[in-house]
Design an enzyme around this catalytic site. Structure first.
Site, PDB file in Angstrom:
ATOM      1  CB  CYS A   1      -0.880   0.063   1.249  1.00 44.19           C
ATOM      2  SG  CYS A   1      -1.943  -1.349   1.549  1.00 44.19           S
TER       3      CYS A   1
ATOM      4  CB  CYS B   1      -3.368   2.670   2.460  1.00 43.91           C
ATOM      5  SG  CYS B   1      -4.709   1.505   2.094  1.00 43.91           S
TER       6      CYS B   1
ATOM      7  CB  CYS C   1      -3.630  -1.826  -1.412  1.00 45.22           C
ATOM      8  SG  CYS C   1      -5.093  -1.260  -0.520  1.00 45.22           S
TER       9      CYS C   1
ATOM     10  CB  CYS D   1      -4.121   3.131  -1.209  1.00 44.61           C
ATOM     11  SG  CYS D   1      -2.863   1.817  -1.171  1.00 44.61           S
TER      12      CYS D   1
END
Length: 360
Positions: free
Chosen positions: A38, A42, A69, A72
């Site tokens: 991430c 995030c 992810c 994000c």
């Protein structure tokens, strides 16, 4: 920034907890318990520090086998100013950009270079240059003079244009203007520009334009037909473009075109076996070697996989490391991750590469 340039884990973990925007694009967190990486900003719940591994680039995260992810989206988002610049490039692909142009838009060239290298595997100026060369190729295919294509592509120097074109295709522009045994075309995809080489019966080559081996592969094909490669399209090129469109929109993960890559007998066996891996699935190099009855030939399988001259259709992106990590991919690990994710989403009726929801 390199791994050694990152501060200690405590500093980065504090930035993660604070969702500190100062680290946007400069560091990413990979979570070993989930296999996901991430941005530090995030909004997802924060993992325990002992489960975090911090990396300076997206490529480092992907090389470690972590998936991006979905909240994000570290692969797909750009700074608004960078996104506007990309839109400007798409609106006017023939424009010759300079660092002064970037500074006039309030952008720092070095920061921009790192951001585009991280997200797209090439710099913004390199991307702009590749687009101009692709346009020059289309003009040459349409019968324009080399000098006209050169000037339209923004190259003042004829020698500079010849050198840049030869680095991209393996041939000087004049050597590609006549009819040959094979026909080369420039295609645009959501993952960047590609060069396709076809004859009247099959696809012979499909590579991303920044692939380092492209020029060598073009030269090998030219030698194989005892002549130059012409610029233009065949019926196979049209079918290829249509099937790629269906692939990238998630309408179909399979291809029906005949393929005729240039390679050794062993390479041909490996490439045929790659096509037997179902879309959305992955296989280790060792498992593929075993399928071929050569469990001791893992390195040879890896070498053949790396030499694959037909990206996507011969799905070398479906091979992974023994530990499940994403390993080397000539088109860039970020593309490998996105191709696998796209195929899995397509098979599950998920989203296309552009984020369009597909019907189940």
């Amino acid at each position: 920034m390199t791994q050694s340039d990152l501060p200690d884990s405590d500093t980065l973990y504090a930035a993660l907890l604070a969702r500190d925007p100062a680290w946007e694009g400069r560091a990413f967190v990979a979570v070993v318990t989930t296999g996901i990486f991430c941005r530090l900003t995030c909004p997802a719940p924060k993992p325990l520090q002992r489960n975090c591994r911090f990396h300076p680039t997206v490529a480092d995260c992907l090389a470690g086998g972590f998936r991006a992810c979905k909240r994000c989206n570290p692969l797909g988002q750009l700074d608004p100013g960078h996104a506007d610049l990309l839109a400007a490039l798409r609106a006017d692909p023939a424009r010759r950009w300079s660092e002064a142009d970037l500074q006039a838009r309030g952008l720092d060239p070095s920061t921009l270079r790192r951001a585009f290298q991280r997200h797209f595997g090439q710099t913004f100026l390199g991307m702009a240059r590749a687009l101009r060369l692709a346009q020059a190729g289309r003009r040459l295919a349409a019968g324009e003079r080399v000098i006209d294509a050169q000037l339209e592509a923004g190259f003042d120097s004829a020698s500079g244009f010849r050198a840049a074109f030869a680095r991209l295709t393996g041939h000087a522009p004049a050597a590609l203007t006549g009819a040959g045994g094979l026909t080369a075309s420039f295609l645009e995809t959501p993952l960047g520009g590609m060069v396709a080489v076809c004859d009247g019966d099959a696809v012979r080559l499909l590579e991303f334009t920044e692939r380092r081996t492209l020029a060598r592969e073009m030269q090998a094909l030219s030698r194989a037909v005892a002549g130059r490669i012409g610029l233009g399209r065949t019926d196979v090129t049209d079918r290829l473009e249509a099937e790629l469109q269906r692939y990238f929109t998630g309408a179909s993960a399979g291809f029906t075109l005949p393929l005729a890559p240039l390679g050794t007998t062993f390479q041909q066996r490996v490439w045929a076996a790659l096509q037997e891996i179902s879309p959305g699935q992955t296989l280790t190099y060792g498992a593929l070697a075993t399928r071929l009855g050569r469990p001791d030939a893992v390195r040879a399988v890896a070498a053949a996989n790396a030499a694959n001259p037909i990206a996507i259709l011969i799905p070398c992106h479906r091979l992974i490391g023994a530990d499940g990590s994403l390993t080397g991919y000539g088109g860039g690990l970020w593309r490998k991750e996105r191709l696998i994710a796209l195929e899995r989403a397509t098979m599950a009726g998920g989203e296309s590469l552009d984020g369009v929801r597909l019907s189940a």
